[in-house]
Design a protein around this motif. Structure first.
Motif, PDB file in Angstrom:
ATOM      1  N   LEU A  10      -3.414  70.681  12.078  1.00 11.46           N
ATOM      2  CA  LEU A  10      -2.007  70.971  12.326  1.00 11.46           C
ATOM      3  C   LEU A  10      -1.852  71.799  13.586  1.00 11.46           C
ATOM      4  O   LEU A  10      -2.661  72.678  13.863  1.00 11.46           O
ATOM      5  N   THR A  11      -0.798  71.502  14.333  1.00  8.77           N
ATOM      6  CA  THR A  11      -0.560  72.209  15.584  1.00  8.77           C
ATOM      7  C   THR A  11       0.910  72.589  15.664  1.00  8.77           C
ATOM      8  O   THR A  11       1.770  71.807  15.270  1.00  8.77           O
ATOM      9  N   ALA A  12       1.181  73.774  16.194  1.00  8.09           N
ATOM     10  CA  ALA A  12       2.568  74.193  16.380  1.00  8.09           C
ATOM     11  C   ALA A  12       2.863  74.239  17.869  1.00  8.09           C
ATOM     12  O   ALA A  12       2.702  75.279  18.508  1.00  8.09           O
ATOM     13  N   CYS A  13       3.252  73.092  18.444  1.00  5.09           N
ATOM     14  CA  CYS A  13       3.537  73.047  19.873  1.00  5.09           C
ATOM     15  C   CYS A  13       4.459  71.878  20.177  1.00  5.09           C
ATOM     16  O   CYS A  13       4.309  70.798  19.628  1.00  5.09           O
ATOM     17  N   HIS A  14       5.435  72.116  21.051  1.00  5.84           N
ATOM     18  CA  HIS A  14       6.338  71.038  21.443  1.00  5.84           C
ATOM     19  C   HIS A  14       5.676  70.086  22.428  1.00  5.84           C
ATOM     20  O   HIS A  14       5.934  68.896  22.445  1.00  5.84           O
TER      21      HIS A  14
ATOM     22  N   GLY B 253      11.746  81.416  20.088  1.00  8.60           N
ATOM     23  CA  GLY B 253      11.152  80.084  20.086  1.00  8.60           C
ATOM     24  C   GLY B 253       9.661  80.147  19.868  1.00  8.60           C
ATOM     25  O   GLY B 253       9.189  80.774  18.928  1.00  8.60           O
ATOM     26  N   CYS B 254       8.911  79.508  20.757  1.00  7.77           N
ATOM     27  CA  CYS B 254       7.455  79.568  20.653  1.00  7.77           C
ATOM     28  C   CYS B 254       6.980  80.924  21.169  1.00  7.77           C
ATOM     29  O   CYS B 254       7.317  81.328  22.279  1.00  7.77           O
ATOM     30  N   ARG B 255       6.183  81.617  20.362  1.00  8.69           N
ATOM     31  CA  ARG B 255       5.778  82.969  20.743  1.00  8.69           C
ATOM     32  C   ARG B 255       4.785  82.978  21.907  1.00  8.69           C
ATOM     33  O   ARG B 255       4.569  84.011  22.524  1.00  8.69           O
ATOM     34  N   PHE B 256       4.204  81.831  22.179  1.00 16.40           N
ATOM     35  CA  PHE B 256       3.199  81.778  23.240  1.00 16.40           C
ATOM     36  C   PHE B 256       3.832  81.477  24.592  1.00 16.40           C
ATOM     37  O   PHE B 256       3.171  81.506  25.620  1.00 16.40           O
ATOM     38  N   ARG B 257       5.148  81.247  24.618  1.00 17.60           N
ATOM     39  CA  ARG B 257       5.742  80.674  25.823  1.00 17.60           C
ATOM     40  C   ARG B 257       5.639  81.593  27.045  1.00 17.60           C
ATOM     41  O   ARG B 257       5.604  81.124  28.171  1.00 17.60           O
ATOM     42  N   THR B 258       5.559  82.918  26.815  1.00 17.84           N
ATOM     43  CA  THR B 258       5.483  83.811  27.976  1.00 17.84           C
ATOM     44  C   THR B 258       4.175  83.650  28.739  1.00 17.84           C
ATOM     45  O   THR B 258       4.052  84.097  29.873  1.00 17.84           O
TER      46      THR B 258
ATOM     47  N   CYS C 293      11.026  75.349  24.529  1.00 18.77           N
ATOM     48  CA  CYS C 293      10.112  76.307  23.904  1.00 18.77           C
ATOM     49  C   CYS C 293      10.792  77.647  23.639  1.00 18.77           C
ATOM     50  O   CYS C 293      10.406  78.376  22.732  1.00 18.77           O
ATOM     51  N   ALA C 294      11.808  77.980  24.448  1.00 18.68           N
ATOM     52  CA  ALA C 294      12.473  79.263  24.280  1.00 18.68           C
ATOM     53  C   ALA C 294      13.512  79.215  23.174  1.00 18.68           C
ATOM     54  O   ALA C 294      13.871  80.241  22.613  1.00 18.68           O
TER      55      ALA C 294
END
Ligand SMILES: Nc1ncnc2c1ncn2[C@@H]1O[C@H](COP(=O)(O)OP(=O)(O)OP(=O)(O)O)[C@@H](O)[C@H]1O
Ligand code: SF4
Ligand SMILES: [Mg+2]
Lengths: 348, 373
Positions: free
Chosen positions: B338-342, B306-311, B320-321
């Motif tokens: 532009l933003t890549a975030c839920h 999922g989102c690589r930053f979630r950890t 996010c996962a």
């Protein structure tokens, strides 16, 4: 072209380092020396190293002696082939006693035979030694240069291009390294010679030399190849190589202009270590009977003969042995000094 | 929540396709990992760069920011074609150079240059400054009027060095001066795009500003486009018109300077911003949010799903996962931002009620400290 560096010289906040003013890097004394190449710096450091200079002088002296061997024997009035003990021409000045041992002190030192004479035949040791050095040094230089060139070329190719090329060059290197060298020298020398001449015929001296050259070369280039390869591997990752690639330089140009100048140091150091060991190997071959044979004057052959005479005439070995020890020692110390001069941080 | 409000990719801001000099689409670089005995097999890959889109306009300066190991240098090396991309495309001035060979790329080779991170390894110690700077001209057969040597002297002067240093060797210069030599070398070919890979991070703080100033002058006066790589937002602040924030091989947020510094949306950008030291009025500094991330960037060999930053994200939820957030324009974002975030943050950098301290150890320390203070 306008110069931004100047264009905004007014603002104090943009104090562009103006000139090459002091800004010295601490702990780097060299920065204050101006316009000197790394080579020049090395030469300066080397000149300060007294051992190195003395050794260099000694080594050069040996080469001069080897080169000037014909002149020197003209001075001494002897030559390495004449049997002064048996030749009827020299009957009125005998050098050997009835048992074939040199007359006089310490192996027959005299005004005409400076280093004495050989027992049994009465050949002049001085002439044999200088001519022997000539043979050994020339052979060693030839072989070492061949080994170096082969090693450098293979190491450069393997190190720079990597991948499959490197893999196969590496395997070939391993293969040659796996040979038990000393054994193969002895075992292969007759084979190689037989390759050129019928074993029943007399082998000319130059063919023996060529055979030694081939065998020593084939079994001796690996160390250099490995050294150059590992140096190139580390250089290849340096950013100045990438900078050259970004400018569009061809691989050949990069190897020649960016990499080769940086491997000169280890090559030179390795050379000064390899040459004396090659000389010892050549001497060993002659000693073992597969190198040069009678009557070619050669360092190793002198030792082989010396071994025969040690019981009756230990003095015979004195001068050739001393000369060899001094030479190898001087060359090895020179190697250390060269290495220290190139890289002051290593060693001691 | 904002999915249905997203807009298509930007049009009309700086970096529109019309005047785009460099366009990177879905650029990917996976370094294979080999293992096993006796037969070596491919056992995995370092996903150093994983599908990034980036545009650099003519004469535009773009900052590329991210923590160590997130693939910035790899991106730079892909663009300068020092590395072969695994996937994606690189278009320079309308020409596809993704897999161009050395000969094919020759016509534009001189227009894309690079400035390197380490001033000690980027100059050949065996060459004089003159031949270092002259070398690119020789390779490309460029014969400037007045000769190459004259051009080298001009370049030395341009970067603020004494032209008389032509015959000196790199070891006689300080780090900052070496970096200037590197700049002169990059300028020797009159490039249109310079990729500067952390050009100042190896330098003393006092010299950093000087070199950044020099680059800024060069960029403005000569109209050269820059891709300026840095590991924190402070360095690129005054330099870049647009900034892209990278995390673990992906671009997580991109936008013009205003948007990134004043209205960041991605939690990672917030974290990076809170690390920027604010020189200025104290009261303002106290106003800013404080975010401390815990741990290191996860391994790019097994990046999180999922989102690589979630950890490391304080807003992470189940979604996010499972779902990778797309890089899109969120509602409330300006054009091209532009933003890549839920679950994006509010577009502010003001301080919130509580500091965000993700590191449990740090948290304990701070809590222990408070009563005494
Ligand atoms: N040649 C390579 N082979 C294998 N892995 C590599 C290679 N080059 C880089 N990597 C890996 O790719 C990832 C990204 O590396 P990269 O150098 O691009 O990071 P970076 O963002 O520039 O970091 P830094 O700020 O430390 O320079 C790292 O995990 C690194 O280990
Ligand atoms: S997508 Fe989720 S995990 Fe990723 S940054 Fe946004 S909130 Fe955090
Ligand atoms: Mg990097």
């Amino acid at each position: 072209m306008s110069s931004p560096a100047k264009a905004e010289g007014s603002g104090p906040s943009v104090a562009l380092e103006p000139e090459l003013e002091p800004v010295p890097e601490p702990a780097k004394g060299e920065t204050t020396l101006e316009g000197r190449s790394p080579g020049q710096l090395m030469w300066q450091r080397f000149k300060r190293d007294r051992t190195g200079v003395v050794c260099a002088a000694t080594v050069i002296l040996y080469f001069v002696i080897a080169l000037a061997a014909p002149l020197l024997t003209k001075l001494s009035g002897t030559d390495p082939y004449t049997l002064y003990g048996q030749d009827p021409t020299y009957q009125d000045s005998p050098v050997l006693d009835d048992f074939g041992l040199p007359l006089g002190y310490f192996g027959g030192l005299s005004g005409s035979h400076w280093f004495g004479v050989e027992p049994q035949y009465g050949r002049d040791v001085f002439a044999m030694l200088v001519y022997g050095m000539r043979t050994s040094l020339f052979m060693a230089v030839g072989i070492t240069v061949l080994m170096m060139v082969t090693g450098i070329v293979l190491g450069l190719i393997g190190g720079y291009f990597g991948g499959r090329t490197d893999y196969w060059i590496g395997r070939v290197t391993d293969f040659f390294l796996a040979f038990p060298q000393q054994l193969f020298f002895i075992a292969f020398m007759p084979v190689v010679t037989a390759f050129f001449v019928d074993p029943r015929e007399e082998t000319p001296t130059y063919l023996r030399a060529v055979a030694m050259l081939i065998v020593l070369w084939l079994l001796g280039w690996m160390g250099m190849a490995r050294l150059v390869r590992s140096t190139v591997l580390s250089l290849r990752e340096r950013e100045f190589v990438e900078a050259a690639k970004v400018s569009g330089a061809s691989p050949w140009r990069i190897v020649r202009k960016e990499i080769l100048p940086n491997v000169v140091t280890p090559i030179l150091v390795q050379f000064t270590y390899t040459l004396p060991s090659t000389i010892l190997t050549i001497a060993f071959l002659s000693f073992a009977g597969v190198g040069f044979v009678e009557p070619t004057p050669d360092w190793g052959r002198l030792f082989a003969n010396g071994a025969k005479y040690t019981e009756q005439d230990p003095a015979f070995l004195f001068f050739p042995g001393l000369a060899l020890v001094i030479f190898v020692l001087a060359f090895n110390l020179l190697g250390d000094s060269v290495r220290d001069a190139f890289d002051p941080k290593s060693g001691r | 929540m904002s999915d249905n409000l997203t807009l298509p990719a930007p049009q009309g801001t700086s970096g529109t396709p019309a005047d785009a000099l460099l366009e990177v689409k879905g650029l990917t670089k996976h370094f294979p990992i080999y293992g096993g005995f006796p037969i070596k097999r491919r056992v995995g890959a370092v996903q150093a760069v994983d599908g990034i889109d980036l545009t650099v306009g003519v004469g535009e300066s773009v900052g590329l920011v991210g923590e160590s190991g997130c693939g910035k240098s790899t991106t730079g090396r892909l663009i300068t074609r020092l590395l072969e991309p695994t996937a994606g495309s690189i278009t320079y001035a309308g020409q596809d150079i993704t897999h161009a060979s050395r000969r094919q790329i020759a016509p534009v080779r001189s227009e894309i240059q690079m400035i390197f991170q380490d001033p000690y390894s980027s100059l050949n110690p065996r060459q004089t400054v003159g031949s270092i700077i002259k070398s690119p001209m020789e390779v490309n057969g460029i014969e400037p009027e007045g000769g190459r040597e004259k051009k080298v002297r001009e370049l030395l002067e341009l970067v603020g060095l004494n032209p008389e240093h032509y015959n000196r060797f790199p070891h006689e210069f300080s780090g900052g001066q070496r970096q200037r030599i590197g700049v002169a070398r990059a300028l020797a070919l009159n490039p249109k795009l310079i990729v500067a890979d952390e050009p100042v991070s190896a330098l003393d703080v006092s010299i950093q500003a000087q070199v950044v100033n020099l680059l800024q002058e060069v960029q403005r006066e000569l109209g050269i486009a820059f891709l300026f790589i840095a590991h924190d937002l402070a360095v690129v602040r005054h330099f870049s018109q647009r900034v892209a924030v990278m995390y673990l091989g992906k671009v997580v947020e991109v936008g013009d300077r205003e948007s990134i510094y004043n209205r960041p949306r991605h939690p990672y950008t917030h974290a990076l911003l809170s690390a920027v030291p604010e020189v200025g009025v104290d009261s303002e500094a106290a106003d800013r949010e404080r975010i401390r991330l815990s741990g290191d960037v996860p391994s790019p060999i097994h990046p999180p799903s999922g989102c690589r930053f979630r950890t490391r994200c304080w807003k992470a939820q189940d979604k996010c996962a499972t779902e990778e957030p797309p890089l899109v324009q969120l509602s409330g974002n300006g054009d091209g931002h532009l933003t890549a975030c839920h679950f994006p943050e509010d577009p502010t950098t003001g301080s919130r009620g509580d500091d965000i301290v993700m590191d449990p150890a740090l948290m304990a320390m701070e809590e222990g400290d408070t009563p005494e203070a």
